[in-house]
Design a protein around this motif. Structure first.
Motif, PDB file in Angstrom:
ATOM      1  N   PRO A 143       0.822  -1.211   0.000  1.00 29.63           N
ATOM      2  CA  PRO A 143       0.000   0.000   0.000  1.00 29.63           C
ATOM      3  C   PRO A 143       0.853   1.257   0.000  1.00 29.63           C
ATOM      4  O   PRO A 143       1.974   1.256   0.505  1.00 29.63           O
ATOM      5  N   THR A 144       0.304   2.306  -0.561  1.00 26.79           N
ATOM      6  CA  THR A 144       1.035   3.580  -0.628  1.00 26.79           C
ATOM      7  C   THR A 144       0.375   4.665   0.207  1.00 26.79           C
ATOM      8  O   THR A 144       0.912   5.766   0.322  1.00 26.79           O
ATOM      9  N   SER A 145      -0.776   4.373   0.797  1.00 24.30           N
ATOM     10  CA  SER A 145      -1.501   5.365   1.584  1.00 24.30           C
ATOM     11  C   SER A 145      -1.745   4.853   2.992  1.00 24.30           C
ATOM     12  O   SER A 145      -1.961   3.651   3.214  1.00 24.30           O
ATOM     13  N   ILE A 146      -1.752   5.767   3.932  1.00 23.29           N
ATOM     14  CA  ILE A 146      -2.058   5.414   5.310  1.00 23.29           C
ATOM     15  C   ILE A 146      -3.485   4.912   5.452  1.00 23.29           C
ATOM     16  O   ILE A 146      -3.829   4.178   6.390  1.00 23.29           O
ATOM     17  N   LEU A 147      -4.320   5.261   4.483  1.00 22.74           N
ATOM     18  CA  LEU A 147      -5.717   4.843   4.519  1.00 22.74           C
ATOM     19  C   LEU A 147      -5.877   3.341   4.331  1.00 22.74           C
ATOM     20  O   LEU A 147      -6.981   2.807   4.492  1.00 22.74           O
ATOM     21  N   THR A 175      -6.119  12.889   7.828  1.00 23.80           N
ATOM     22  CA  THR A 175      -6.984  14.001   7.432  1.00 23.80           C
ATOM     23  C   THR A 175      -6.189  15.189   6.907  1.00 23.80           C
ATOM     24  O   THR A 175      -6.703  16.301   6.798  1.00 23.80           O
ATOM     25  N   GLY A 176      -4.914  14.951   6.592  1.00 22.55           N
ATOM     26  CA  GLY A 176      -4.090  15.984   5.975  1.00 22.55           C
ATOM     27  C   GLY A 176      -3.710  17.122   6.888  1.00 22.55           C
ATOM     28  O   GLY A 176      -3.502  18.254   6.429  1.00 22.55           O
ATOM     29  N   GLN A 177      -3.580  16.847   8.179  1.00 20.37           N
ATOM     30  CA  GLN A 177      -3.267  17.907   9.131  1.00 20.37           C
ATOM     31  C   GLN A 177      -1.840  17.791   9.663  1.00 20.37           C
ATOM     32  O   GLN A 177      -1.200  16.738   9.583  1.00 20.37           O
ATOM     33  N   ASP A 178      -1.374  18.884  10.250  1.00 21.62           N
ATOM     34  CA  ASP A 178      -0.061  18.957  10.878  1.00 21.62           C
ATOM     35  C   ASP A 178      -0.122  18.214  12.208  1.00 21.62           C
ATOM     36  O   ASP A 178      -0.917  18.568  13.089  1.00 21.62           O
ATOM     37  N   ILE A 179       0.730  17.202  12.385  1.00 19.06           N
ATOM     38  CA  ILE A 179       0.681  16.422  13.625  1.00 19.06           C
ATOM     39  C   ILE A 179       1.032  17.264  14.845  1.00 19.06           C
ATOM     40  O   ILE A 179       0.647  16.926  15.971  1.00 19.06           O
ATOM     41  N   ASN A 180       1.762  18.343  14.637  1.00 21.53           N
ATOM     42  CA  ASN A 180       2.176  19.197  15.749  1.00 21.53           C
ATOM     43  C   ASN A 180       1.243  20.369  15.989  1.00 21.53           C
ATOM     44  O   ASN A 180       1.456  21.161  16.917  1.00 21.53           O
ATOM     45  N   LYS A 183      -5.423  21.398  13.976  1.00 24.29           N
ATOM     46  CA  LYS A 183      -6.428  22.460  14.050  1.00 24.29           C
ATOM     47  C   LYS A 183      -7.825  21.909  14.253  1.00 24.29           C
ATOM     48  O   LYS A 183      -8.634  22.476  14.990  1.00 24.29           O
ATOM     49  N   ASP A 184      -8.136  20.813  13.555  1.00 17.32           N
ATOM     50  CA  ASP A 184      -9.471  20.222  13.635  1.00 17.32           C
ATOM     51  C   ASP A 184      -9.362  18.870  14.324  1.00 17.32           C
ATOM     52  O   ASP A 184      -9.321  17.824  13.672  1.00 17.32           O
ATOM     53  N   ILE A 185      -9.322  18.907  15.652  1.00 15.20           N
ATOM     54  CA  ILE A 185      -9.166  17.674  16.400  1.00 15.20           C
ATOM     55  C   ILE A 185     -10.395  16.789  16.266  1.00 15.20           C
ATOM     56  O   ILE A 185     -10.298  15.555  16.320  1.00 15.20           O
ATOM     57  N   ASP A 186     -11.561  17.408  16.028  1.00 15.27           N
ATOM     58  CA  ASP A 186     -12.778  16.615  15.855  1.00 15.27           C
ATOM     59  C   ASP A 186     -12.686  15.757  14.594  1.00 15.27           C
ATOM     60  O   ASP A 186     -13.113  14.591  14.592  1.00 15.27           O
ATOM     61  N   ALA A 187     -12.130  16.325  13.515  1.00 11.35           N
ATOM     62  CA  ALA A 187     -11.981  15.566  12.271  1.00 11.35           C
ATOM     63  C   ALA A 187     -10.991  14.422  12.464  1.00 11.35           C
ATOM     64  O   ALA A 187     -11.218  13.303  11.992  1.00 11.35           O
ATOM     65  N   ALA A 188      -9.884  14.699  13.158  1.00  7.25           N
ATOM     66  CA  ALA A 188      -8.894  13.652  13.414  1.00  7.25           C
ATOM     67  C   ALA A 188      -9.500  12.545  14.268  1.00  7.25           C
ATOM     68  O   ALA A 188      -9.299  11.352  13.999  1.00  7.25           O
ATOM     69  N   ALA A 189     -10.252  12.938  15.301  1.00  4.80           N
ATOM     70  CA  ALA A 189     -10.882  11.953  16.181  1.00  4.80           C
ATOM     71  C   ALA A 189     -11.918  11.133  15.436  1.00  4.80           C
ATOM     72  O   ALA A 189     -12.034   9.918  15.637  1.00  4.80           O
ATOM     73  N   ALA A 190     -12.681  11.797  14.560  1.00  2.00           N
ATOM     74  CA  ALA A 190     -13.700  11.080  13.794  1.00  2.00           C
ATOM     75  C   ALA A 190     -13.063  10.041  12.874  1.00  2.00           C
ATOM     76  O   ALA A 190     -13.595   8.941  12.693  1.00  2.00           O
ATOM     77  N   LYS A 191     -11.903  10.391  12.319  1.00  2.00           N
ATOM     78  CA  LYS A 191     -11.215   9.440  11.445  1.00  2.00           C
ATOM     79  C   LYS A 191     -10.721   8.242  12.236  1.00  2.00           C
ATOM     80  O   LYS A 191     -10.801   7.095  11.777  1.00  2.00           O
ATOM     81  N   GLU A 245       1.204  10.133   2.673  1.00  2.00           N
ATOM     82  CA  GLU A 245       0.830  11.181   3.633  1.00  2.00           C
ATOM     83  C   GLU A 245       1.964  11.515   4.597  1.00  2.00           C
ATOM     84  O   GLU A 245       1.890  12.519   5.299  1.00  2.00           O
ATOM     85  N   GLY A 246       2.964  10.665   4.631  1.00  2.00           N
ATOM     86  CA  GLY A 246       4.094  10.892   5.521  1.00  2.00           C
ATOM     87  C   GLY A 246       4.043  10.028   6.764  1.00  2.00           C
ATOM     88  O   GLY A 246       3.122   9.228   6.965  1.00  2.00           O
ATOM     89  N   ALA A 247       5.041  10.162   7.599  1.00  2.00           N
ATOM     90  CA  ALA A 247       5.138   9.394   8.831  1.00  2.00           C
ATOM     91  C   ALA A 247       5.628  10.310   9.951  1.00  2.00           C
ATOM     92  O   ALA A 247       6.230  11.352   9.701  1.00  2.00           O
ATOM     93  N   VAL A 248       5.350   9.907  11.176  1.00  2.00           N
ATOM     94  CA  VAL A 248       5.757  10.679  12.344  1.00  2.00           C
ATOM     95  C   VAL A 248       7.223  10.376  12.638  1.00  2.00           C
ATOM     96  O   VAL A 248       7.616   9.222  12.797  1.00  2.00           O
ATOM     97  N   GLY A 249       8.049  11.406  12.680  1.00  2.00           N
ATOM     98  CA  GLY A 249       9.464  11.229  12.969  1.00  2.00           C
ATOM     99  C   GLY A 249       9.779  11.529  14.426  1.00  2.00           C
ATOM    100  O   GLY A 249       9.171  12.413  15.029  1.00  2.00           O
ATOM    101  N   TRP A 250      10.685  10.763  14.983  1.00  2.00           N
ATOM    102  CA  TRP A 250      11.114  11.003  16.365  1.00  2.00           C
ATOM    103  C   TRP A 250      12.630  10.955  16.441  1.00  2.00           C
ATOM    104  O   TRP A 250      13.299  10.316  15.641  1.00  2.00           O
ATOM    105  N   LEU A 251      13.157  11.686  17.391  1.00  2.00           N
ATOM    106  CA  LEU A 251      14.596  11.759  17.624  1.00  2.00           C
ATOM    107  C   LEU A 251      14.852  11.478  19.100  1.00  2.00           C
ATOM    108  O   LEU A 251      14.236  12.099  19.958  1.00  2.00           O
ATOM    109  N   ASP A 252      15.739  10.543  19.375  1.00  2.00           N
ATOM    110  CA  ASP A 252      16.109  10.219  20.749  1.00  2.00           C
ATOM    111  C   ASP A 252      17.514  10.734  21.038  1.00  2.00           C
ATOM    112  O   ASP A 252      18.426  10.576  20.213  1.00  2.00           O
ATOM    113  N   GLY A 253      17.681  11.333  22.193  1.00  2.00           N
ATOM    114  CA  GLY A 253      18.984  11.848  22.587  1.00  2.00           C
ATOM    115  C   GLY A 253      19.470  11.220  23.875  1.00  2.00           C
ATOM    116  O   GLY A 253      18.693  10.631  24.637  1.00  2.00           O
ATOM    117  N   LEU A 254      20.763  11.326  24.112  1.00  2.00           N
ATOM    118  CA  LEU A 254      21.357  10.859  25.356  1.00  2.00           C
ATOM    119  C   LEU A 254      21.771  12.072  26.181  1.00  2.00           C
ATOM    120  O   LEU A 254      22.474  12.963  25.685  1.00  2.00           O
TER     121      LEU A 254
END
Length: 343
Positions: A143-147, A175-180, A183-191, A245-254
């Motif tokens: 698959p190529t989409s998060i959907l 829902t095409g929104q910025d993870i950080n 803006k529309d938390i209701d749309a994200a929650a509904a999804k 749609e992209g993926a959530v990136g994280w960085l771990d530090g020591l």
């Protein structure tokens, strides 16, 4: 290749009087506690390494607050480092004392989450993605989409982690929104609410995830890139997907706790942890991506963390996590608990 052993093996000369016991706070099984690694470090420096573990970032912060002097190195997700700095839990780091620090790209080294007031509080160590992985035996095409997680053809054979932030960020991506800045938390929650009936179960640990996949119970599940690499190395039919749609990136530090009494030895351990010699061996066992460019370059060309995460087109689709304030985190938890209760 820079290596810790060139600079410390002669300096420490196995003198027991110079040896320290370094106490490390981290997730269990996450790099710093590999037996071969701590054994090699002890042989080179004379320092022994002992570990204590946490099961969440909030538990990690609590341990730092309530156990002054108990730890010398702590692994902190960069999104939580500003909070640790503001509470005075971690100390500034003399990066000049870390030989391998010069191979960390500026984008990581100067990350504002790890630096404050001109001082560095976290040494970039590893990074990776939160996305999803598929059971390759259950899909004719990747698959190529998060959907794809919402695909009714795979109903009852999907899993996500029981985590409020991950769930809402998943909904934001869908829902095409910025993870950080959702803006529309209701749309994200509904999804996310639409996804829950598709789930077979929640997973809570890498071991859980592997057991479900090995039993053939899942077609797709959210996962971490480093964990997917380890799962594949175990022979599971797993492929990590970085959707359009992209993926959530994280960085771990020591970091070094402010109350550490072995700061010099802690610096040596951190230097070893970002050393290419350590990383290449760890990567073969399923490591996240290294924040050290020299370490990443030293990998075989077909290594996942070089061939996939090293692809500039992939990097352009990464949404790195920013710190989340307590009010927002509580809101996400409230929404998430409400969604689960409604099922």
């Amino acid at each position: 290749m820079k290596t810790l052993f060139l600079t410390t093996a002669l300096a420490m000369t196995a003198s027991a009087a110079l040896a320290d016991e370094i106490r490390v706070l981290n997730w269990q099984g996450y790099g710093t506690d590999l037996k071969w690694a701590v054994d090699a470090f002890a042989e080179a420096t004379g320092h022994t390494v002992v570990h204590e573990y946490f099961n969440s970032e909030q538990e990690m912060l609590t341990k730092l607050r309530t156990n002054p002097g108990a730890y010398d190195v702590v692994m902190i997700n960069a999104a939580f480092t500003p909070q640790a700095i503001s509470e005075g839990l971690i100390a500034p780091i003399d990066t000049a004392a870390i030989e391998n620090f010069s191979d960390i790209p500026e984008a990581f080294a100067a990350d504002p989450k790890l630096n404050a007031d001109g001082q560095t509080y976290g040494v970039p160590w590893t990074w990776g993605l939160t996305s999803f992985a598929i059971n390759t035996q259950a899909w004719d095409e990747t698959p190529t989409s998060i959907l794809a997680l919402w695909d009714e053809a795979h109903a009852g054979r999907v899993s996500i982690r029981d985590d409020a932030v991950e769930a809402l960020q998943l909904g934001a991506l869908a829902t095409g929104q910025d993870i950080n800045d959702i803006k529309d938390i209701d749309a994200a929650a509904a999804k996310v609410a639409e996804l829950l009936p598709n789930l077979r179960t929640f997973w809570s640990s890498e071991n859980d995830w592997n057991q479900f996949m090995a039993a053939g119970e899942l077609d797709a599940a959210t996962y971490w890139s480093g964990s997917a690499s380890r799962s594949a190395s175990l022979g599971l039919p797993v492929q990590f997907v970085i959707p359009q749609e992209g993926a959530v990136g994280w960085l771990d530090g020591l970091s070094i706790p402010e109350t550490s009494t072995h700061k010099d030895a802690a610096l040596q351990f951190i230097d070893y942890m970002i050393d290419p010699e350590f990383y290449v061996k760890w990567d073969a066992e399923g490591a996240p991506a290294s924040a050290n460019a020299a370490a990443a370059e030293a990998l075989p060309d077909d290594a996942f963390n070089k061939a996939v995460l090293g692809d500039p087109e992939v990097a352009a689709r990464v949404h790195f996590q920013a710190p989340i304030d307590d009010a927002t985190r509580e809101k996400y938890l409230e929404v998430w608990q409400g969604l689960k209760a409604a099922q």
